[in-house]
Write a protein that holds these residues in place. Structure first.
Motif, PDB file in Angstrom:
ATOM      1  N   UNK A 183      39.933  42.827  44.018  1.00 32.65           N
ATOM      2  CA  UNK A 183      39.022  43.908  44.662  1.00 32.65           C
ATOM      3  C   UNK A 183      39.449  45.236  43.942  1.00 32.65           C
ATOM      4  N   UNK A 184      38.281  46.118  43.726  1.00 29.65           N
ATOM      5  CA  UNK A 184      38.523  47.477  43.495  1.00 29.65           C
ATOM      6  C   UNK A 184      37.686  48.343  44.135  1.00 29.65           C
ATOM      7  N   UNK A 185      37.918  49.376  43.983  1.00 30.95           N
ATOM      8  CA  UNK A 185      37.100  50.679  44.520  1.00 30.95           C
ATOM      9  C   UNK A 185      36.581  51.532  43.410  1.00 30.95           C
ATOM     10  N   UNK A 186      35.309  51.673  43.265  1.00 29.60           N
ATOM     11  CA  UNK A 186      34.496  52.500  42.393  1.00 29.60           C
ATOM     12  C   UNK A 186      34.122  53.766  43.044  1.00 29.60           C
ATOM     13  N   UNK A 187      34.295  55.122  42.523  1.00 27.51           N
ATOM     14  CA  UNK A 187      33.814  56.168  43.372  1.00 27.51           C
ATOM     15  C   UNK A 187      33.301  57.173  42.280  1.00 27.51           C
ATOM     16  N   UNK A 230      36.861  43.574  38.375  1.00 23.72           N
ATOM     17  CA  UNK A 230      37.136  42.903  39.620  1.00 23.72           C
ATOM     18  C   UNK A 230      36.110  42.006  40.245  1.00 23.72           C
ATOM     19  N   UNK A 231      36.386  40.924  40.904  1.00 23.47           N
ATOM     20  CA  UNK A 231      35.670  40.149  41.737  1.00 23.47           C
ATOM     21  C   UNK A 231      34.755  40.827  42.832  1.00 23.47           C
ATOM     22  N   UNK A 245      29.384  39.985  40.256  1.00 23.79           N
ATOM     23  CA  UNK A 245      30.321  40.799  41.015  1.00 23.79           C
ATOM     24  C   UNK A 245      30.000  40.871  42.562  1.00 23.79           C
ATOM     25  N   UNK A 246      30.758  40.654  43.350  1.00 25.17           N
ATOM     26  CA  UNK A 246      30.518  40.902  44.874  1.00 25.17           C
ATOM     27  C   UNK A 246      30.654  42.329  45.231  1.00 25.17           C
ATOM     28  N   UNK A 247      29.572  43.069  45.555  1.00 25.24           N
ATOM     29  CA  UNK A 247      29.569  44.687  45.617  1.00 25.24           C
ATOM     30  C   UNK A 247      29.271  45.245  47.105  1.00 25.24           C
ATOM     31  N   UNK A 248      29.870  45.905  47.646  1.00 16.73           N
ATOM     32  CA  UNK A 248      29.618  46.624  48.968  1.00 16.73           C
ATOM     33  C   UNK A 248      29.364  47.994  48.663  1.00 16.73           C
TER      34      UNK A 248
END
Length: 566
Positions: free
Chosen positions: A349-353, A394-395, A422-425
């Motif tokens: 998991x990763x955070x993209x900002x 990241x997945x 990629x699973x993106x929220x």
């Protein structure tokens, strides 16, 4: 839907051309990436061209949108307001958007081609359109200015294709459609000949990738001017007969890039012409593939070097470099061919900002996020957000746009990333302070859905505000403001207008804390008064018991002050 044939080239044609080019490059991107072997077999020319045109198209759309707003605010008697932006406005926006969004060697050259065209078309003053002669002159100047922007021009590249397009256009008539079609046919013929001009292309069995992209853009120009794509709308024979194998792999096996520089360095630069002339000489001595495009104080610099630090330092000596991107061509990097690098394991998991300033970028990165810097007035395109998601590797990715205006752009990027597995929220954060709150409760060990819910709740529980300076007179929800007034915006709406930064900031803070709060986050921009944070911290201590305050330095973030109350 078929376009109406255009005998003249006007602002609407510029808009149509950008849109058609973007769609065409979107379709051709993977094929162009696959044949990219020169100057480096990094497989990203199609993507870079797409991102460059996406930025140009977004800038043109912004000009049209701004004109519609101005027309709506004007008196009904102002008959000219509804006519749309001028040709000069449209091509100027196209050139500027391409310049600030240019990616890679070919994208930078394409930006200069568009700028060269804009210089000719803008010189026509208030004329609403141009005919075939104007378009022909624009193509000629585009080819010449792009060639001049490259330190060491090489034949068999996009420069050759651009020159051939201009040569062919010279023999066309005075109708825009004839000029566009002639330029396209000339470019297409030149593209087919590129393997015979560059040995690396011949070994790999492909045509030049940058030239392929330019032919794609010119095909879109034909469709703009005629209402239909050229009959030979597809760029045929991207690979020549002996090019069945992977071209990048063949190029690497032949040792084409073995002795090349280790880094690609790209940055935007604010500098005077004389300083840029000296910069060209210094960078040419440091490396190769040097392209410097732009003018009027803003430049896009691209170079391949072994000493990336020296290339950036040269930019600092010339002016103010920013949006600095350094890519390593070595083993394991995105520029290494698949046969050479072992696959890198994806993170779970990763955070993209998206962040508005360098200080916040450091803060977010320190908390483990992958960041994308958004300069004031230069919002990132969806393609840049997709690239940031890919960079996170990241997945699962949580995406924080941190700007209400970026919600649709971020949604498009998330949708694209999902098609890549990629699973993106997407958490619809409207300010960087909401992103800080979300990041503070992020736990990668939790189930994805639980983590997203917690981060969304934290962001939603954070009211946001900003203090900025009005650029012009306008109506606001708090009344009429004048240029130079200090504005306090709470949750996106102007709530306070005043002459003093400290007083406006204090009023904003009081209004936000009147509904309660436990933590105040202050993010100071470079241009904010140095004592404003101390004054606000003291105010919170004296008037609001049990409320904590944290202060960050945001750098060049646009707003003087960002405020968050949790």
């Amino acid at each position: 839907m078929a376009q109406v044939p255009q005998r003249f080239f006007d602002a609407l044609a510029v808009r149509t051309w950008c849109g058609l080019s973007l769609r065409a490059l979107g379709r051709a991107r993977e094929e162009i990436d696959a044949i990219n072997v020169y100057p480096v077999a990094d497989g990203d020319t199609g993507t870079n061209l797409y991102l460059t045109v996406e930025s140009a198209a977004a800038a043109v759309e912004a000009v049209f949108a701004a004109h519609e707003v101005d027309a709506g605010a004007g008196d009904a008697e102002d008959g000219d307001a509804a006519d749309g932006p001028s040709l000069a406005d449209a091509v100027g926006a196209m050139a500027h958007g391409a310049l600030i969004g240019a990616r890679g060697n070919s994208g930078t050259i394409l930006a200069q081609l568009l700028r060269g065209m804009a210089q000719v078309l803008s010189a026509r003053g208030d004329s609403p359109h141009t005919g075939g002669s104007g378009l022909r002159a624009a193509l000629r100047h585009a080819a010449e200015s792009a060639r001049n922007a490259v330190a060491r021009p090489v034949e068999g590249t996009v420069l050759t294709v651009a020159s051939a397009a201009a040569d062919a256009a010279d023999g066309a008539g005075d109708d825009c459609a004839e000029v566009a079609l002639a330029a396209y046919e000339g470019a297409r013929a030149a593209l087919a000949a590129t393997p015979g001009q560059l040995p690396v292309l011949e070994r790999a069995g492909v045509v030049d990738a940058g030239g392929h992209g330019l032919v794609t853009v010119l095909a879109a120009l034909v469709e703009t001017c005629t209402g239909r794509p050229p009959e030979t709308g597809a760029v045929l024979h991207a690979r020549v007969e002996h090019g069945d194998a992977d071209p990048a792999g063949e190029c690497a096996a032949a040792g084409a890039d073995e002795d090349g520089p280790a880094f690609e360095v790209i940055y935007l630069l604010e500098a005077e012409d004389a300083a840029v002339a000296r910069l060209r000489q210094r960078l040419d001595a440091l490396g190769d593939s040097l392209v410097v495009v732009g003018g009027d104080g803003l430049w896009n610099v691209h170079v391949h070097v072994d000493d990336a630090g020296a290339a950036v330092e040269a930019g600092v000596e010339a002016g103010r470099p920013y949006r600095i991107r350094i890519t390593h061509f070595g083993r394991g990097d995105v520029h290494t061919t698949g046969a050479e690098r072992p696959p890198r394991e994806r993170a779970q998991r990763a955070v993209v900002a998206v962040v508005p300033g360098e200080g916040l970028a450091e803060l977010y990165a320190g908390a483990g996020a992958t960041t994308l810097l958004a300069r004031p007035g230069e919002p990132p395109a969806s393609g840049e957000l997709v690239q940031a998601v890919r960079r996170a590797h990241a997945r699962e990715v949580v995406l924080l746009p941190n700007d209400a205006e970026l919600r649709h752009t971020a949604a498009a990027a998330a949708e694209q990333a999902r098609t890549e597995g990629v699973r993106v929220a997407l958490i619809p954060t409207r300010s960087a302070v909401q992103g800080i709150a979300a990041l503070a409760v992020h736990e990668a060990e939790r189930r994805f859905d639980e983590d997203v819910v917690a981060m969304t709740s934290a962001a939603g529980a954070t009211r946001h505000a900003e203090v900025t300076v009005a650029e012009r007179q306008s109506w606001t929800t708090a009344g009429i403001c004048q240029a130079g007034d200090v504005l306090g915006l709470i949750d996106g709406d102007v709530a306070v207008i005043g002459p003093d930064v400290s007083r406006v900031a204090a009023t904003v803070l009081d209004r936000m804390l009147s509904a309660g709060g436990e933590l105040v986050t202050l993010v100071l921009g470079d241009e904010a008064p140095q004592d404003v944070a101390d004054q606000l911290e003291a105010r919170v201590r004296e008037a609001y018991l049990a409320v904590d305050t944290v202060v960050y330095r945001g750098g060049r973030q646009g707003a003087l002050l960002l405020v968050g109350v949790e």
